[in-house]
Design a protein around this motif. Structure first.
Motif, PDB file in Angstrom:
ATOM      1  N   THR A 321       0.841  -1.044   0.000  1.00  0.00           N
ATOM      2  CA  THR A 321       0.145  -0.060  -0.095  1.00  0.00           C
ATOM      3  C   THR A 321       0.760   1.397  -0.102  1.00  0.00           C
ATOM      4  O   THR A 321       2.298   1.243   0.443  1.00  0.00           O
ATOM      5  CB  THR A 321      -0.891  -0.035   1.332  1.00  0.00           C
ATOM      6  OG1 THR A 321      -0.206   0.214   2.534  1.00  0.00           O
ATOM      7  CG2 THR A 321      -1.847  -1.129   1.277  1.00  0.00           C
ATOM      8  N   TYR A 479     -12.252   7.934   3.968  1.00  0.00           N
ATOM      9  CA  TYR A 479     -11.209   7.214   4.418  1.00  0.00           C
ATOM     10  C   TYR A 479      -9.773   7.400   3.728  1.00  0.00           C
ATOM     11  O   TYR A 479      -8.902   6.634   4.167  1.00  0.00           O
ATOM     12  CB  TYR A 479     -11.554   5.688   4.111  1.00  0.00           C
ATOM     13  CG  TYR A 479     -12.820   5.198   4.922  1.00  0.00           C
ATOM     14  CD1 TYR A 479     -12.804   4.912   6.029  1.00  0.00           C
ATOM     15  CD2 TYR A 479     -14.084   5.401   4.207  1.00  0.00           C
ATOM     16  CE1 TYR A 479     -13.977   3.977   6.716  1.00  0.00           C
ATOM     17  CE2 TYR A 479     -15.347   4.932   5.146  1.00  0.00           C
ATOM     18  CZ  TYR A 479     -15.295   4.542   6.152  1.00  0.00           C
ATOM     19  OH  TYR A 479     -16.367   3.870   6.705  1.00  0.00           O
ATOM     20  N   ARG A 481      -9.036   7.154   0.716  1.00  0.00           N
ATOM     21  CA  ARG A 481      -8.761   6.287  -0.415  1.00  0.00           C
ATOM     22  C   ARG A 481      -8.691   7.154  -1.557  1.00  0.00           C
ATOM     23  O   ARG A 481      -9.650   7.934  -1.815  1.00  0.00           O
ATOM     24  CB  ARG A 481     -10.013   5.232  -0.384  1.00  0.00           C
ATOM     25  CG  ARG A 481      -9.962   3.986   0.623  1.00  0.00           C
ATOM     26  CD  ARG A 481     -10.960   3.101   0.362  1.00  0.00           C
ATOM     27  NE  ARG A 481     -12.233   3.694   0.615  1.00  0.00           N
ATOM     28  CZ  ARG A 481     -13.183   3.050   1.310  1.00  0.00           C
ATOM     29  NH1 ARG A 481     -12.958   1.753   1.903  1.00  0.00           N
ATOM     30  NH2 ARG A 481     -14.623   3.594   1.430  1.00  0.00           N
ATOM     31  N   PHE A 488      -3.509   5.415  -0.970  1.00  0.00           N
ATOM     32  CA  PHE A 488      -4.302   6.408  -0.044  1.00  0.00           C
ATOM     33  C   PHE A 488      -3.412   7.786  -0.027  1.00  0.00           C
ATOM     34  O   PHE A 488      -2.532   7.891  -0.450  1.00  0.00           O
ATOM     35  CB  PHE A 488      -4.537   5.752   1.229  1.00  0.00           C
ATOM     36  CG  PHE A 488      -4.912   4.362   1.345  1.00  0.00           C
ATOM     37  CD1 PHE A 488      -6.557   4.392   1.786  1.00  0.00           C
ATOM     38  CD2 PHE A 488      -4.433   3.189   1.310  1.00  0.00           C
ATOM     39  CE1 PHE A 488      -6.834   3.052   1.814  1.00  0.00           C
ATOM     40  CE2 PHE A 488      -4.821   2.171   1.197  1.00  0.00           C
ATOM     41  CZ  PHE A 488      -6.238   1.938   1.267  1.00  0.00           C
ATOM     42  N   GLU A 507      -5.398  13.651   8.983  1.00  0.00           N
ATOM     43  CA  GLU A 507      -5.829  12.667   7.785  1.00  0.00           C
ATOM     44  C   GLU A 507      -4.462  11.833   7.599  1.00  0.00           C
ATOM     45  O   GLU A 507      -5.047  10.750   6.982  1.00  0.00           O
ATOM     46  CB  GLU A 507      -5.793  13.910   6.674  1.00  0.00           C
ATOM     47  CG  GLU A 507      -6.989  14.851   6.744  1.00  0.00           C
ATOM     48  CD  GLU A 507      -8.281  13.915   6.174  1.00  0.00           C
ATOM     49  OE1 GLU A 507      -8.274  13.369   5.315  1.00  0.00           O
ATOM     50  OE2 GLU A 507      -9.235  14.239   6.955  1.00  0.00           O
ATOM     51  N   LYS A 510      -5.425   8.723   9.751  1.00  0.00           N
ATOM     52  CA  LYS A 510      -6.806   8.091   9.021  1.00  0.00           C
ATOM     53  C   LYS A 510      -6.146   7.279   7.685  1.00  0.00           C
ATOM     54  O   LYS A 510      -6.558   6.104   7.687  1.00  0.00           O
ATOM     55  CB  LYS A 510      -7.615   9.020   8.630  1.00  0.00           C
ATOM     56  CG  LYS A 510      -8.799   8.494   8.086  1.00  0.00           C
ATOM     57  CD  LYS A 510     -10.176   9.397   8.073  1.00  0.00           C
ATOM     58  CE  LYS A 510      -9.832  10.579   6.870  1.00  0.00           C
ATOM     59  NZ  LYS A 510     -10.779  11.697   6.805  1.00  0.00           N
ATOM     60  N   ALA A 511      -5.361   7.761   6.947  1.00  0.00           N
ATOM     61  CA  ALA A 511      -4.765   6.991   5.650  1.00  0.00           C
ATOM     62  C   ALA A 511      -4.042   5.948   6.021  1.00  0.00           C
ATOM     63  O   ALA A 511      -4.343   4.781   5.541  1.00  0.00           O
ATOM     64  CB  ALA A 511      -3.866   8.046   4.948  1.00  0.00           C
ATOM     65  N   SER A 514      -6.481   3.252   7.149  1.00  0.00           N
ATOM     66  CA  SER A 514      -7.143   2.754   6.034  1.00  0.00           C
ATOM     67  C   SER A 514      -6.193   1.850   5.244  1.00  0.00           C
ATOM     68  O   SER A 514      -6.905   0.761   4.833  1.00  0.00           O
ATOM     69  CB  SER A 514      -7.761   3.662   5.424  1.00  0.00           C
ATOM     70  OG  SER A 514      -8.741   4.783   5.816  1.00  0.00           O
ATOM     71  N   ASP A 517      -6.281  -1.444   7.324  1.00  0.00           N
ATOM     72  CA  ASP A 517      -7.503  -2.098   6.917  1.00  0.00           C
ATOM     73  C   ASP A 517      -7.589  -2.843   5.800  1.00  0.00           C
ATOM     74  O   ASP A 517      -7.990  -3.880   5.525  1.00  0.00           O
ATOM     75  CB  ASP A 517      -8.580  -1.160   7.177  1.00  0.00           C
ATOM     76  CG  ASP A 517      -9.967  -1.934   7.013  1.00  0.00           C
ATOM     77  OD1 ASP A 517     -10.285  -2.520   7.925  1.00  0.00           O
ATOM     78  OD2 ASP A 517     -10.537  -1.500   5.959  1.00  0.00           O
ATOM     79  N   HIS A 518      -7.012  -2.073   4.739  1.00  0.00           N
ATOM     80  CA  HIS A 518      -6.973  -2.588   3.205  1.00  0.00           C
ATOM     81  C   HIS A 518      -6.151  -3.823   3.296  1.00  0.00           C
ATOM     82  O   HIS A 518      -6.390  -4.684   2.661  1.00  0.00           O
ATOM     83  CB  HIS A 518      -6.461  -1.671   2.420  1.00  0.00           C
ATOM     84  CG  HIS A 518      -6.033  -2.167   0.886  1.00  0.00           C
ATOM     85  ND1 HIS A 518      -7.093  -2.113  -0.070  1.00  0.00           N
ATOM     86  CD2 HIS A 518      -5.164  -2.598   0.440  1.00  0.00           C
ATOM     87  CE1 HIS A 518      -6.627  -2.539  -1.067  1.00  0.00           C
ATOM     88  NE2 HIS A 518      -5.345  -2.772  -0.979  1.00  0.00           N
TER      89      HIS A 518
END
Length: 532
Positions: A321, A479, A481, A488, A507, A510-511, A514, A517-518
Motif C-alpha cells: 500500500t 477514508y 482512499r 491512499f 488525515e 486516518k490514511a 485505512s 485495514d486494506h
C-alpha cells in the motif's frame, strides 16, 4: 544581554563541554561591537572551559571565532547570533567544545572525506543570514558542524542586516545565501544531507543503489510533512514494515514562521515542529529515505500485488500500500521576470528576506492573510510597501486589514494583476500591473517583490494515474482512499478542505489506518501485523 533564565539554561548546556575553547573577538568602536563583547564575556563567565580574548584579526567587525584550544577546529560568526541564530551559537559552542553531534554516522563519515578542488583542498564557506530567518539556522548549523568535523572546511556565518554594504556588493537578496570559495554555492534552506550530497557528487548514485536493494514495504509513505509523519507513526505502531520517502522531511512546516493554532501547544516555530516530527517517527522502526523525490506511481499488476514508486534518482520502491502525502508549495505568479529574478529581489518568505530590504521599496502580491501579514511585517522594516490584490477586495481577516490600513507607508491596490517583474539583469527594479477594471498598465519602481498567493499541490507526478481535481488535488473519500486500490492520500495534496497542520496530521493517521485495514482485508501482511 542574556536574561537570568536563558543564562541558567546556557550554563547547564556548557557543562557538556569536554575541550577548552576560546572566544576570539574582532571589534571596533561601534555600539554593536560593545554589545558583542558583553555577550562573549558573559558566555565565558558561565564555564571554566571558556576563555575570552580580543584579537581584532578579522576584517569583519564585529565578529568572533569559537576555537578549540590547541587545534585548528573552529567556526566564526560575523555579527551577534541572537534571535533564531542563538541555537546555532549554542550548538557551535558545544561542538567546538567536543560534544558529539546527533548527525548520522554515515553522514559524518561523508563530511570527513570531503576536500576542495583548489591547490590547498580547503572549502571556504560564507553564509549570509538574517536574525528573523527561520530557514537560516539549518544551513548555519550544518556548515558549522562540517567545519568542526573536517579541518579542510571553514565557515563564517554573516548577519546580512549588519553588513549591508557587503550584502549589496555581492548582490545578496535572499537568505540564507551561501558562497563557496568566493562563488555562489546555493540560496535557500538546505539540510546537512543536502549540502553533503551537493559536494559529494557520487552520493546520489550510492543512495540509489541502496534503495534498489530494499525489500518491499507494507506501507510506503511518500512525503514527510505532518500528514506523512502521522501516517508513518500510525502504520509503524501496527507492527508492519513501514517506509517514508520524502523530498525533505518536514515539508512546508520548515517554512512556517510561527504556529499558534496547534491545539495544546500555544506557540512553536515550524523548524522546531519539523524536528519533533522526525524525532517521533525515528522512535519507531521506520525506514526514512530523505532527499528522495517521487517521479512516477505504477499500479499493481494484479489485485493485492505490489505498487511501485519510481524515484528521480532512477531507483524504485515497492509496497503493498502507498500513502501519498506530498503536500504543496508556494504558488508562483508565472509572469515574465519572476523566475529570472528569484532570490534577486523576488522572494517568498518576508520573515527571512525582509531585513535585506531595509529602507527600500517593495511589493507584496496577494491580499489574503499571508499577504496582509507580510505587508504589515515588512512595513516596519522597509521604506514603502505596495500590496497588490487580484480581487476587488482584500480577503484577509478584518483585524489584519484594520492594522494594515493604519500604516502610513503602505499602499493597497485591488483589482490589480501583476503582469511582469522588471530588472536590470542583476536584480529587481520594478514591476508592471494591469488595472483589471480600467485595463491600463502601470509601472512601480521598487527593489523587492514578495509573492504570497497561496499554494499549489505537489501532484504533477501523479497525472494520468490518480484522479485529480481541476486544482490538481488528489481526490479522496472519507477514508483517504484514492481512485487506485491500495493507494491512499492525506494532507495538503488532497481535496480535504482547510489546509492546516492539525488537519493534515489527522488525515495522515486516518490514511495509515485505512491502509492497514486494506491490508488485512486483501492479503495478509507480515507476521508481526497478524500478531498485532
Amino acid at each position: 544581554m542574556l536574561d537570568a533564565n536563558l543564562s541558567t539554561q546556557l550554563k547547564g548546556y556548557l557543562e557538556k563541554l569536554t575541550q577548552p575553547i576560546e572566544l576570539a573577538a574582532s571589534l571596533d568602536d561601534g555600539a554593536k561591537s560593545a554589545e558583542l563583547e558583553s555577550l562573549l564575556q558573559e558566555i565565558a563567565s558561565l564555564s571554566g572551559k571558556i576563555a575570552y580574548v580580543r584579537k581584532d584579526d578579522d576584517a569583519r567587525k564585529p565578529s568572533f571565532a569559537i576555537n578549540r584550544v590547541g587545534s585548528d577546529i573552529g567556526v566564526r560568526f560575523a555579527g551577534i547570533p541572537m534571535g533564531h541564530e542563538f541555537t546555532s551559537l549554542v550548538l557551535a559552542l558545544l561542538q567546538v567544545g567536543g560534544h558529539p553531534s546527533k548527525a548520522s554516522q554515515d553522514v559524518i563519515e561523508q563530511v570527513r572525506t570531503l576536500r576542495g578542488t583548489g591547490s590547498d583542498g580547503v572549502l571556504r564557506f560564507e553564509t549570509y543570514f538574517s536574525l528573523s530567518c527561520q530557514n537560516c539556522p539549518d544551513v548555519v548549523q550544518a556548515l558549522n558542524l562540517m567545519s568542526v568535523l573536517n579541518p579542510s572546511i571553514q565557515h563564517v556565518a554573516i548577519d546580512g542586516g549588519l553588513f549591508q554594504q557587503e550584502v549589496e556588493a555581492r548582490q545578496v537578496m535572499a537568505v540564507p545565501t551561501v558562497f563557496l570559495n568566493g562563488e555562489l554555492f546555493e540560496s535557500g534552506r538546505m539540510s546537512l544531507e543536502q549540502i553533503v550530497a551537493k559536494l559529494d557528487t557520487g552520493a546520489a548514485d550510492r543512495e540509489a543503489d541502496k534503495i534498489r536493494h530494499k525489500d518491499s514495504f507494507d506501507v510506503l509513505v511518500v512525503g514527510g510533512g505532518p500528514a506523512g509523519a502521522a501516517a508513518a507513526v500510525y502504520a509503524a505502531r501496527k507492527g508492519i514494515r513501514t517506509g517514508v520517502a520524502a523530498e525533505r522531511f518536514g515539508g512546508q512546516v520548515l517554512d512556517t514562521m510561527s504556529i499558534e493554532n496547534f491545539i495544546s501547544v500555544p506557540h512553536t516555530e515550524g523548524p522546531k515542529m519539523a524536528a519533533a516530527l522526525e524525532q517521533h517517527v525515528r522512535e519507531y522502526d521506520v525506514d526514512i529515505m530523505n532527499l528522495q523525490r517521487a517521479q512516477k506511481l505504477i499500479p499493481a499488476r494484479e489485485p493485492g500485488g505490489l505498487i511501485e514508486v519510481q524515484l528521480a534518482n532512477g531507483a524504485s520502491l515497492k509496497s503493498r500500500t502507498v500513502v501519498v502525502s506530498t503536500g504543496a508549495r508556494w504558488r508562483q505568479m508565472n509572469v515574465p521576470g519572476e523566475e529570472q529574478y528569484r532570490n534577486k529581489g523576488v522572494a517568498y518568505c518576508p520573515h527571512c528576506d525582509g531585513p535585506l530590504f531595509k529602507g527600500k521599496r517593495v511589493a507584496v502580491i496577494g491580499g489574503g492573510n499571508s499577504g496582509v501579514e507580510a505587508a504589515i511585517d515588512l512595513a516596519g522594516i522597509v521604506n514603502h510597501v505596495t500590496l497588490i490584490e487580484f480581487d476587488s477586495q482584500l480577503r484577509a481577516d478584518d483585524v489584519l486589514q484594520r492594522k494594515l490600513r493604519s500604516l502610513d507607508n503602505v499602499t493597497v491596490i485591488t483589482s490589480g494583476q501583476t503582469t511582469e517583474v522588471l530588472g536590470d539583469g542583476h536584480k529587481v527594479n520594478g514591476l508592471v500591473y494591469r488595472d483589471r477594471l480600467g485595463g491600463d498598465s502601470h509601472r512601480i519602481e521598487l527593489e523587492g517583490v514578495f509573492v504570497q498567493i497561496g499554494l499549489l499541490p505537489n501532484t504533477e507526478w501523479l497525472k494520468g494515474t490518480l484522479a485529480l481535481s481541476p486544482r490538481g488535488e488528489i481526490e479522496i473519500d472519507a477514508y483517504g482512499r484514492t481512485s487506485l486500490p491500495g493507494v491512499f492520500a492525506a494532507g495538503d495534496a488532497t481535496t480535504v478542505p482547510y489546509k492546516q497542520i492539525v488537519i493534515a496530521m489527522g488525515e495522515g493517521s486516518k490514511a495509515a489506518l485505512s491502509a492497514f485495514d486494506h491490508l488485512i482485508r486483501t492479503s495478509a501482511p507480515v507476521e508481526a501485523a497478524v500478531a498485532a
